[in-house]
Design an enzyme around this catalytic site. Structure first.
Site, short mmCIF file in Angstrom:
data_model
loop_
_atom_site.label_atom_id
_atom_site.label_comp_id
_atom_site.label_asym_id
_atom_site.label_seq_id
_atom_site.Cartn_x
_atom_site.Cartn_y
_atom_site.Cartn_z
N ILE A 47 0.86 -1.20 0.00
CA ILE A 47 0.00 0.00 0.00
C ILE A 47 0.89 1.24 0.00
O ILE A 47 0.78 2.09 -0.86
CB ILE A 47 -0.97 -0.01 1.20
CG1 ILE A 47 -1.98 -1.14 1.04
CG2 ILE A 47 -1.69 1.34 1.30
CD1 ILE A 47 -3.08 -1.14 2.07
N VAL A 49 1.24 4.09 1.37
CA VAL A 49 0.96 5.52 1.51
C VAL A 49 0.94 5.98 2.96
O VAL A 49 0.81 7.16 3.21
CB VAL A 49 -0.38 5.92 0.86
CG1 VAL A 49 -0.25 5.97 -0.64
CG2 VAL A 49 -1.51 5.04 1.30
N LYS A 80 6.81 13.65 15.15
CA LYS A 80 5.37 13.98 15.16
C LYS A 80 4.88 13.96 16.60
O LYS A 80 4.93 12.91 17.25
CB LYS A 80 4.61 12.92 14.33
CG LYS A 80 3.10 13.00 14.48
CD LYS A 80 2.42 11.97 13.58
CE LYS A 80 0.93 11.93 13.81
NZ LYS A 80 0.26 10.93 12.96
C1 FAD Z 1 -4.86 6.55 1.72
C2 FAD Z 1 -4.24 5.82 2.88
C3 FAD Z 1 -3.53 6.53 3.84
C4 FAD Z 1 -2.96 5.86 4.91
N1 FAD Z 1 -2.26 6.57 5.86
C5 FAD Z 1 -1.71 5.94 6.90
C6 FAD Z 1 -0.93 6.64 7.86
O1 FAD Z 1 -0.73 7.84 7.78
N2 FAD Z 1 -0.39 5.94 8.88
C7 FAD Z 1 -0.57 4.58 9.00
O2 FAD Z 1 -0.04 3.98 9.95
N3 FAD Z 1 -1.28 3.88 8.09
C8 FAD Z 1 -1.84 4.53 7.05
N4 FAD Z 1 -2.56 3.83 6.12
C9 FAD Z 1 -2.71 2.39 6.29
C10 FAD Z 1 -1.43 1.67 5.91
O3 FAD Z 1 -0.94 2.16 4.66
C11 FAD Z 1 -1.74 0.19 5.76
O4 FAD Z 1 -2.42 -0.28 6.90
C12 FAD Z 1 -0.47 -0.61 5.62
O5 FAD Z 1 0.35 -0.11 4.59
C13 FAD Z 1 -0.84 -2.05 5.32
O6 FAD Z 1 0.36 -2.78 5.26
P1 FAD Z 1 0.33 -4.33 5.08
O7 FAD Z 1 1.74 -4.79 5.26
O8 FAD Z 1 -0.73 -4.92 5.96
O9 FAD Z 1 -0.21 -4.59 3.59
P2 FAD Z 1 0.39 -4.22 2.15
O10 FAD Z 1 1.21 -2.97 2.16
O11 FAD Z 1 -0.79 -4.27 1.21
O12 FAD Z 1 1.39 -5.43 1.80
C14 FAD Z 1 0.86 -6.66 1.38
C15 FAD Z 1 2.03 -7.55 1.03
O13 FAD Z 1 1.52 -8.86 0.75
C16 FAD Z 1 2.11 -9.32 -0.46
N5 FAD Z 1 1.18 -10.24 -1.10
C17 FAD Z 1 -0.16 -10.10 -1.28
N6 FAD Z 1 -0.66 -11.16 -1.93
C18 FAD Z 1 0.38 -12.00 -2.16
C19 FAD Z 1 0.52 -13.26 -2.82
N7 FAD Z 1 -0.51 -13.89 -3.38
N8 FAD Z 1 1.75 -13.80 -2.87
C20 FAD Z 1 2.83 -13.21 -2.32
N9 FAD Z 1 2.75 -12.02 -1.70
C21 FAD Z 1 1.55 -11.42 -1.62
C22 FAD Z 1 2.37 -8.07 -1.30
O14 FAD Z 1 3.38 -8.30 -2.29
C23 FAD Z 1 2.83 -7.10 -0.20
O15 FAD Z 1 4.21 -7.29 0.03
C24 FAD Z 1 -3.11 4.47 5.04
C25 FAD Z 1 -3.82 3.74 4.04
C26 FAD Z 1 -4.37 4.41 2.97
C27 FAD Z 1 -5.10 3.62 1.91
#
Ligand code: FAD
Length: 309
Positions: A47, A49, A80
């Site tokens: 994601i 961002v 922050k």
């Molecule tokens: C507009 C917006 C603003 C935000 N602002 C903030 C903020 O200011 N502060 C904050 O803390 N959070 C914020 N967030 C939330 C934050 O960005 C997310 O909660 C976080 O990035 C999620 O991380 P993750 O590791 O769970 O998932 P992701 O970043 O989606 O990572 C998923 C991972 O899984 C892997 N993957 C998926 N499917 C497979 C597959 N089939 N095989 C192998 N690998 C796979 C991908 O390659 C990736 O590496 C924001 C979100 C949005 C949308």
């Protein structure tokens, strides 16, 4: 007979969740006979961002023993100490307020705020603007903090602003120094045995990734929890005013003394709200808004550009 191997954790996903998990496991279980694998698809992006944290991120780096001087410059990070909300209320005098992170000094003034806020809710017109009861709004206005001078006997609680991609890179490199193994492959299938336990992941290269304990960090795809194990996704959409965001980085902003802001901005807008996040190399901006139902349908049918992130 095969020799017993170390207990193997397999983390599916290399976003913030996956690398934070891998680092914590590897750090705390350095003296245990464990292996930690992070499986990440090279073609499914993160994601990426998220740019603003709560003090929990500081707690994470503190427990990892990673100094700010090591990770902050690598991730364009700034401090922050809270969030300034602007334009969210039409009540005169309440156009703007600062949401502080808890600070020990606030324990002296916070009871007065809580009491006055309760009295105000009961219709008694007493001062209850949070900015008058907490230290952080005044420090943020002067861009001072989060470190007090030596003779000031209280600490401030704080988080950071950062570049989420660079933070991911930093955590991946740090995890490698702790022995975490990175498997860059897209997982096509999660293999579940008849007793309902996850047995292995099947990569698109046809290889099985065996493990003893699997952690689902695959983000919205929820490959293990939802797709394989059937956990139900509970959408929150009906309770949200906004469902889209567009990000627009601009040049870094500084005051006359050259200091970046030390708070996130959350500004109410006509069609939603926007965030304002100071990094060392850019200013992060995002406009969060709602797409009307007719536009959502067009987006689903792929008839309109996808503006959101
Ligand atoms: C507009 C917006 C603003 C935000 N602002 C903030 C903020 O200011 N502060 C904050 O803390 N959070 C914020 N967030 C939330 C934050 O960005 C997310 O909660 C976080 O990035 C999620 O991380 P993750 O590791 O769970 O998932 P992701 O970043 O989606 O990572 C998923 C991972 O899984 C892997 N993957 C998926 N499917 C497979 C597959 N089939 N095989 C192998 N690998 C796979 C991908 O390659 C990736 O590496 C924001 C979100 C949005 C949308």
């Amino acid at each position: 007979m095969t020799a017993p191997r170390p207990f193997r954790f397999v983390i599916l996903g290399g976003g913030s969740a996956g690398w934070i998990t891998a680092n914590l496991f590897a750090h705390h279980w350095q003296d245990r006979d464990v292996e930690i694998h992070v499986v990440e698809s090279p073609d499914i992006g993160i994601i990426g961002v998220g740019e603003g944290s709560t003090p929990q991120l500081k707690a994470f780096f503190d427990q990892m023993g990673i100094a700010e001087s090591d990770w902050m410059p690598a991730c364009d990070a700034t401090y922050k100490i809270g969030i300034r909300f602007t334009g969210w209320s039409k009540e005169p005098g309440f156009d703007s307020y600062f949401h502080p992170f808890p600070a020990p000094l606030d324990m002296y003034s916070q009871p007065g705020f809580i009491r006055n806020a309760a009295l105000r809710r009961a219709g008694i017109n007493v001062p209850a603007h949070p900015d008058n009861f907490y230290l952080s709004p005044h420090l943020a206005a002067q861009r001072k903090g989060p470190y007090p001078s030596e003779n000031f006997p209280f600490d401030l609680s704080y988080g950071y602003h950062f570049d989420a991609y660079k933070l991911g890179d930093f955590l991946r490199r740090h995890a490698a120094t702790l022995g975490v193994k990175h498997i860059p492959v897209r997982v096509n299938q999660v293999i579940v045995n008849p007793s309902g336990d996850v047995e292995a992941l099947l990569g698109e290269d046809g290889k099985r990734i065996e493990g003893d304990f699997f952690i689902d960090c695959s983000g919205f795809r929820a490959m293990i929890n939802e797709k394989a194990l059937g956990a139900k996704y509970i959408p929150f959409d009906g309770n949200l005013f906004n469902n889209r965001a567009v990000v627009m980085p601009t040049a870094p902003e500084r005051d006359a003394a050259g200091s970046p802001a030390i708070a996130t901005g959350a500004i109410a807008m006509e069609a939603g709200w926007r965030w304002s996040i100071p990094l060392t190399t850019r200013h992060g901006n995002g406009y969060v808004f709602r797409t009307p139902i007719w536009m959502q349908m067009l987006l689903r049918l792929n008839f309109a550009p996808h503006w959101g992130c």
